[in-house]
Design an enzyme around this catalytic site. Structure first.
Site, PDB file in Angstrom:
ATOM      1  N   LYS A 187      -6.453   3.862  -3.806  1.00 33.73           N
ATOM      2  CA  LYS A 187      -7.359   4.861  -3.322  1.00 33.73           C
ATOM      3  C   LYS A 187      -7.478   4.639  -1.948  1.00 33.73           C
ATOM      4  O   LYS A 187      -8.890   4.422  -1.481  1.00 33.73           O
ATOM      5  CB  LYS A 187      -8.538   5.095  -4.363  1.00 33.73           C
ATOM      6  CG  LYS A 187      -8.119   5.584  -5.734  1.00 33.73           C
ATOM      7  CD  LYS A 187      -9.501   5.744  -6.519  1.00 33.73           C
ATOM      8  CE  LYS A 187      -9.050   6.018  -7.943  1.00 33.73           C
ATOM      9  NZ  LYS A 187     -10.278   6.102  -8.902  1.00 33.73           N
ATOM     10  N   THR A 188      -6.710   4.890  -1.103  1.00 40.26           N
ATOM     11  CA  THR A 188      -6.872   4.638   0.351  1.00 40.26           C
ATOM     12  C   THR A 188      -6.622   5.796   1.148  1.00 40.26           C
ATOM     13  O   THR A 188      -6.191   6.705   0.594  1.00 40.26           O
ATOM     14  CB  THR A 188      -5.934   3.412   1.036  1.00 40.26           C
ATOM     15  OG1 THR A 188      -4.563   3.905   0.723  1.00 40.26           O
ATOM     16  CG2 THR A 188      -6.278   2.149   0.270  1.00 40.26           C
TER      17      THR A 188
END
Length: 336
Positions: A187-188
């Site tokens: 989740k970047t």
């Protein structure tokens, strides 16, 4: 010329440093930190992970995004006289992002960075708005300095934010004598993955898989999309991943974890379990499959993480490490 000494694996802590303060004309205090032991380098040894051509390409894209029409009217106004700009840290945090800061001004061209002796990645620096700490001086054509200013600061503040939150979580794990790894997730921020993953490492956390290609992760959507069989999904993935890639399966129950392990999964993620259920099921699972890595994930935060610590849990991952971090405040001011 930028000052650097030979590489060393240990990153100095604040105990290896002395702090002196000066008071400005408006009454604010500014601190300067001086190492009491020789520092290795301003970059973390982890910077060797970053291939310069790729970093330069990424940074060039950031600068292009910030000036898509190519005209820099502000740069025309200030001209190309060589001037100096000072980098100040204005809030506390783990200092991280040096390779990207360097790359921004390298791409801008004609700039030289001189780092202060204590501006070492991995250090926690106790800056504040009233106690600003000087970390570097950048010298170059003033239009180039201002062209790179915001991109360089954005990168530094975000990388430091990830590193700071990661360090806090890792310290909590250590203080509780937990044996496992605190990890980020995928989740970047799109286009910013490399910086956030690097920040995780500087803060002491694990990156988890770097991207879709590095490790196979079969989530609920994968299983549902191929008929609902975890065993078949693992079998199909193994055909093409071979021996060189681990396979992880997201599991909603102990029964699914057993199926995944029996099918040959290397890692099982116990997803969205309550702390009590996680500890119970992880113990039962490890008794049968001690060689399989157990990861806990799903809604875990820095505050709730201690509730999930268990000798049977190897990894605790948190999306918040790269989604919910506070940025560290920096400024770059032209000397005048």
């Amino acid at each position: 010329q930028r000052t650097k000494t030979s590489a060393k694996q240990d990153i100095p802590t604040m105990a290896d440093q002395s702090i002196s303060s000066t008071t400005t004309a408006n009454g604010n205090k500014r601190q300067k930190i001086t190492p009491t032991t020789p520092s290795s380098s301003h970059e973390s040894p982890l910077s060797s992970l970053l291939p310069p051509p790729q970093v330069k390409s990424i940074v060039s894209a950031w600068l292009q995004d910030d000036m898509p029409s190519h005209f820099d009217v502000g740069g025309y106004v200030v001209g190309a006289d060589v001037q100096k700009a000072e980098l100040w840290m204005k809030s506390p945090g783990v200092f991280a992002g040096v390779p990207f800061f360097d790359a921004v001004f390298d791409v801008c061209g004609g700039c030289v960075i001189e780092w202060e002796g204590a501006a070492i990645e991995g250090n926690h620096i106790p800056a504040s708005p009233s106690n600003k700490i000087k970390l570097a001086t950048v010298t170059g054509p003033v239009s180039h300095l201002l062209r790179g200013e915001r991109t360089a600061l954005n990168t530094l503040s975000r990388c430091s934010g990830v590193a700071t939150l990661s360090r806090k979580c890792v310290d909590i794990a250590k203080s509780n004598n937990w044996h496992g790894l605190v990890a980020g997730t995928r989740k970047t921020t799109p286009g910013f993955r490399l910086v956030e993953k690097y920040g995780l490492l500087v803060g002491g956390a694990a990156t988890h898989r770097l991207d879709l290609s590095q490790m196979v992760m079969l989530k609920d959507n994968h299983v549902w999309s191929c008929g609902g069989s975890i065993a078949e999904a693992v079998k199909k993935a193994r055909v093409v991943s071979g021996f060189s890639q681990n396979i992880e399966v997201e599991c909603q129950s102990l029964e699914e974890a057993f199926v995944a392990a029996e099918a040959g999964a290397d890692v099982v993620m116990l997803d969205n379990f309550t702390p009590e259920q996680l500890k119970k099921d992880a113990a039962t699972f490890k008794a049968k499959y001690p060689h399989v890595t157990v990861e806990a994930s799903g809604g875990i935060t820095m505050e709730t993480m201690p509730e999930y610590f268990s000798e049977n849990v190897d990894v605790i991952s948190q999306g918040k490490l790269t989604q919910g971090y506070d940025c560290v405040d920096y400024s770059l001011k032209i000397s005048h």
